[in-house]
Motif scaffolding. Structure first.
Motif, PDB file in Angstrom:
ATOM      1  N   TRP A   1       3.659   5.055   2.485  1.00 20.84           N
ATOM      2  CA  TRP A   1       2.588   4.063   2.562  1.00 20.84           C
ATOM      3  C   TRP A   1       2.282   3.760   4.017  1.00 20.84           C
ATOM      4  O   TRP A   1       2.984   4.203   4.923  1.00 20.84           O
ATOM      5  CB  TRP A   1       2.933   2.792   1.794  1.00 20.84           C
ATOM      6  N   ILE A   2       1.199   3.006   4.233  1.00 19.20           N
ATOM      7  CA  ILE A   2       0.870   2.530   5.571  1.00 19.20           C
ATOM      8  C   ILE A   2       0.896   1.009   5.519  1.00 19.20           C
ATOM      9  O   ILE A   2       0.296   0.405   4.628  1.00 19.20           O
ATOM     10  CB  ILE A   2      -0.488   3.065   6.052  1.00 19.20           C
ATOM     11  N   ALA A   3       1.646   0.436   6.461  1.00 22.88           N
ATOM     12  CA  ALA A   3       1.921  -0.993   6.423  1.00 22.88           C
ATOM     13  C   ALA A   3       1.241  -1.725   7.570  1.00 22.88           C
ATOM     14  O   ALA A   3       1.086  -1.191   8.674  1.00 22.88           O
ATOM     15  CB  ALA A   3       3.423  -1.232   6.485  1.00 22.88           C
ATOM     16  N   ASP A   4       0.853  -2.944   7.287  1.00 22.64           N
ATOM     17  CA  ASP A   4       0.305  -3.856   8.291  1.00 22.64           C
ATOM     18  C   ASP A   4       1.382  -4.883   8.612  1.00 22.64           C
ATOM     19  O   ASP A   4       1.758  -5.688   7.763  1.00 22.64           O
ATOM     20  CB  ASP A   4      -0.944  -4.534   7.712  1.00 22.64           C
ATOM     21  N   ASP A   5       1.906  -4.823   9.815  1.00 24.59           N
ATOM     22  CA  ASP A   5       2.932  -5.794  10.215  1.00 24.59           C
ATOM     23  C   ASP A   5       2.357  -6.810  11.193  1.00 24.59           C
ATOM     24  O   ASP A   5       3.068  -7.364  12.025  1.00 24.59           O
ATOM     25  CB  ASP A   5       4.159  -5.079  10.787  1.00 24.59           C
ATOM     26  N   ASP A   6       1.068  -7.042  11.084  1.00 25.35           N
ATOM     27  CA  ASP A   6       0.369  -8.037  11.898  1.00 25.35           C
ATOM     28  C   ASP A   6       0.288  -7.677  13.368  1.00 25.35           C
ATOM     29  O   ASP A   6       0.147  -8.552  14.219  1.00 25.35           O
ATOM     30  CB  ASP A   6       0.995  -9.424  11.729  1.00 25.35           C
ATOM     31  N   THR A   7       0.367  -6.389  13.654  1.00 25.84           N
ATOM     32  CA  THR A   7       0.055  -5.921  15.006  1.00 25.84           C
ATOM     33  C   THR A   7      -1.396  -5.448  14.989  1.00 25.84           C
ATOM     34  O   THR A   7      -1.737  -4.528  14.262  1.00 25.84           O
ATOM     35  CB  THR A   7       0.972  -4.762  15.407  1.00 25.84           C
ATOM     36  N   ALA A   8      -2.235  -6.093  15.757  1.00 29.30           N
ATOM     37  CA  ALA A   8      -3.659  -5.755  15.751  1.00 29.30           C
ATOM     38  C   ALA A   8      -3.898  -4.406  16.416  1.00 29.30           C
ATOM     39  O   ALA A   8      -3.110  -3.996  17.283  1.00 29.30           O
ATOM     40  CB  ALA A   8      -4.444  -6.830  16.485  1.00 29.30           C
ATOM     41  N   PRO A   9      -4.955  -3.704  16.038  1.00 23.77           N
ATOM     42  CA  PRO A   9      -5.341  -2.496  16.789  1.00 23.77           C
ATOM     43  C   PRO A   9      -5.662  -2.907  18.221  1.00 23.77           C
ATOM     44  O   PRO A   9      -5.972  -4.067  18.479  1.00 23.77           O
ATOM     45  CB  PRO A   9      -6.606  -2.015  16.074  1.00 23.77           C
TER      46      PRO A   9
ATOM     47  N   GLY B   1       5.769 -11.086  18.286  1.00 26.47           N
ATOM     48  CA  GLY B   1       5.681  -9.658  18.030  1.00 26.47           C
ATOM     49  C   GLY B   1       5.618  -9.359  16.554  1.00 26.47           C
ATOM     50  O   GLY B   1       5.413 -10.253  15.748  1.00 26.47           O
ATOM     51  N   PRO B   2       5.752  -8.084  16.203  1.00 26.94           N
ATOM     52  CA  PRO B   2       5.541  -7.639  14.830  1.00 26.94           C
ATOM     53  C   PRO B   2       6.531  -8.255  13.852  1.00 26.94           C
ATOM     54  O   PRO B   2       7.674  -8.510  14.197  1.00 26.94           O
ATOM     55  CB  PRO B   2       5.723  -6.131  14.902  1.00 26.94           C
ATOM     56  N   ALA B   3       6.075  -8.491  12.658  1.00 27.24           N
ATOM     57  CA  ALA B   3       6.970  -8.915  11.591  1.00 27.24           C
ATOM     58  C   ALA B   3       7.890  -7.755  11.249  1.00 27.24           C
ATOM     59  O   ALA B   3       7.533  -6.601  11.457  1.00 27.24           O
ATOM     60  CB  ALA B   3       6.168  -9.310  10.363  1.00 27.24           C
ATOM     61  N   PRO B   4       9.084  -8.031  10.750  1.00 35.54           N
ATOM     62  CA  PRO B   4       9.963  -6.937  10.352  1.00 35.54           C
ATOM     63  C   PRO B   4       9.322  -6.090   9.264  1.00 35.54           C
ATOM     64  O   PRO B   4       8.498  -6.561   8.496  1.00 35.54           O
ATOM     65  CB  PRO B   4      11.216  -7.644   9.846  1.00 35.54           C
TER      66      PRO B   4
ATOM     67  N   GLN C   1       8.768  -7.103   5.744  1.00 36.87           N
ATOM     68  CA  GLN C   1       7.740  -8.081   5.380  1.00 36.87           C
ATOM     69  C   GLN C   1       6.330  -7.529   5.546  1.00 36.87           C
ATOM     70  O   GLN C   1       5.356  -8.227   5.248  1.00 36.87           O
ATOM     71  CB  GLN C   1       7.878  -9.344   6.236  1.00 36.87           C
ATOM     72  N   ALA C   2       6.218  -6.320   6.031  1.00 36.39           N
ATOM     73  CA  ALA C   2       4.884  -5.750   6.251  1.00 36.39           C
ATOM     74  C   ALA C   2       4.207  -5.449   4.921  1.00 36.39           C
ATOM     75  O   ALA C   2       4.860  -5.135   3.938  1.00 36.39           O
ATOM     76  CB  ALA C   2       5.002  -4.479   7.083  1.00 36.39           C
ATOM     77  N   ARG C   3       2.886  -5.533   4.910  1.00 37.25           N
ATOM     78  CA  ARG C   3       2.115  -5.328   3.678  1.00 37.25           C
ATOM     79  C   ARG C   3       1.536  -3.923   3.598  1.00 37.25           C
ATOM     80  O   ARG C   3       0.975  -3.417   4.555  1.00 37.25           O
ATOM     81  CB  ARG C   3       0.971  -6.341   3.608  1.00 37.25           C
ATOM     82  N   ARG C   4       1.666  -3.314   2.431  1.00 36.74           N
ATOM     83  CA  ARG C   4       1.087  -1.997   2.173  1.00 36.74           C
ATOM     84  C   ARG C   4      -0.434  -2.108   2.142  1.00 36.74           C
ATOM     85  O   ARG C   4      -0.988  -2.959   1.453  1.00 36.74           O
ATOM     86  CB  ARG C   4       1.584  -1.492   0.818  1.00 36.74           C
TER      87      ARG C   4
ATOM     88  N   THR D   1      15.414  -3.058  14.842  1.00 34.51           N
ATOM     89  CA  THR D   1      16.164  -2.543  13.694  1.00 34.51           C
ATOM     90  C   THR D   1      16.267  -3.666  12.698  1.00 34.51           C
ATOM     91  O   THR D   1      16.946  -4.646  12.934  1.00 34.51           O
ATOM     92  CB  THR D   1      17.559  -2.098  14.100  1.00 34.51           C
ATOM     93  N   ALA D   2      15.578  -3.535  11.610  1.00 29.74           N
ATOM     94  CA  ALA D   2      15.467  -4.705  10.746  1.00 29.74           C
ATOM     95  C   ALA D   2      15.538  -4.432   9.267  1.00 29.74           C
ATOM     96  O   ALA D   2      15.283  -5.299   8.475  1.00 29.74           O
ATOM     97  CB  ALA D   2      14.154  -5.399  11.036  1.00 29.74           C
ATOM     98  N   VAL D   3      15.835  -3.205   8.897  1.00 26.03           N
ATOM     99  CA  VAL D   3      15.734  -2.944   7.471  1.00 26.03           C
ATOM    100  C   VAL D   3      17.089  -2.918   6.796  1.00 26.03           C
ATOM    101  O   VAL D   3      17.965  -2.162   7.184  1.00 26.03           O
ATOM    102  CB  VAL D   3      15.008  -1.621   7.221  1.00 26.03           C
ATOM    103  N   PRO D   4      17.262  -3.762   5.803  1.00 27.29           N
ATOM    104  CA  PRO D   4      18.509  -3.787   5.060  1.00 27.29           C
ATOM    105  C   PRO D   4      18.582  -2.598   4.117  1.00 27.29           C
ATOM    106  O   PRO D   4      17.595  -1.932   3.865  1.00 27.29           O
ATOM    107  CB  PRO D   4      18.422  -5.087   4.259  1.00 27.29           C
ATOM    108  N   GLY D   5      19.767  -2.352   3.609  1.00 30.03           N
ATOM    109  CA  GLY D   5      19.829  -1.362   2.556  1.00 30.03           C
ATOM    110  C   GLY D   5      20.386  -0.060   3.038  1.00 30.03           C
ATOM    111  O   GLY D   5      21.573   0.060   3.264  1.00 30.03           O
TER     112      GLY D   5
END
Length: 226
Positions: A187-195, A26-29, A32-35, A6-10
């Motif tokens: 959107w679809i985000a890349d949080d640095d979790t590889a396939p 593990g995954p970035a919050p 911080q993930a990139r679209r 659980t990492a999203v502010p707001g």
DNA sequence: CCGCCGATCTTT
DNA sequence: AAGATCGGCGGG
């Protein structure tokens, strides 16, 4: 016991589990993930499908806040040479978005009552896409449960193409949306979790044509796979 | 857990 | 008439 992310502010009424991990792999919050950009989608749908595994589908839903899940099951659809694809017979009102530029959302109405979501792939005019079939819930679980009262267990929230659109609040209003536009609410985000290094493959589900192709891929062992 | 079937409407 | 589905029901 499973640890929640659980990492999203707001926004919101997330349940408070006060634990705050200082350091962990593990995954970035999500914040911080990139679209994913256009170039990601503008490739063969079978390549895009596999690479979409472990990416994160996000809806910043007005009123409900962020709802997101990790993609754990996908199917690739081709164009004129794929009889199972909606685009097989060429451009129609329904398939117009599929024949448009990559990176847009193709949302279609299924069996008179369900919505299913695809990412358009490949070159403009070709008519290929990737159907998102299952997610592992990441964010907005409370909202997902409200929207899917039939789901008694967490693994029923997003384990199917029409279940996940319900959980995320996606429908015909989102057909044609540009996933790559910075202002888009989906959107679809890349949080640095590889396939997965070795994704599992099978024939596509629910089709009766072109069943010889194994163009469904999933994260083996994930309980959310449909 | 599995199989059957009805719902509901767009597209062919 | 079939379809890129789901959920409820009955049975094992």
């Amino acid at each position: 016991m499973a640890r929640r992310v659980t990492a999203v502010p707001g926004a919101g009424s997330t349940s408070g589990d006060g634990a705050q991990a200082a350091e962990r792999p593990g995954p970035a919050p999500l914040s911080q993930a990139r679209r994913l950009g256009r170039e990601f989608f503008a490739r063969d749908s079978r390549v895009v499908a596999v690479e979409l595994l472990n990416k994160v589908l996000v809806h910043d839903d007005p009123g409900a806040g962020l709802i997101a899940g990790r993609i754990v099951e996908v199917e690739a659809y081709l164009g004129a040479d794929d009889p199972a694809s909606h685009s097989y017979r060429g451009t129609t009102p329904r398939t117009q978005v599929m024949f448009g530029p990559a990176g847009h959302l193709y949302v279609y109405f299924s069996y008179g009552m369900h919505w299913c979501a695809n990412a358009v792939t490949g070159d403009d005019g070709v008519g290929t896409a990737v159907l998102v079939r299952a997610l592992a819930p990441l964010e907005g679980r409370a909202t997902m449960h409200e929207r899917r009262p039939a789901a008694r267990r967490e693994r029923d929230l997003c384990s199917g193409p029409a279940r996940l659109t319900q959980a995320l609040g996606l429908d015909g209003r989102h057909n044609g949306l540009d996933l790559c536009a910075a202002s888009a609410a989906v959107w679809i985000a890349d949080d640095d979790t590889a396939p997965p290094a070795r994704p599992s493959a099978s024939p596509r589900i629910g089709i009766s044509k072109a069943v010889e192709h194994s163009w469904r891929w999933y994260v083996s062992g994930d309980p959310n796979v449909s």
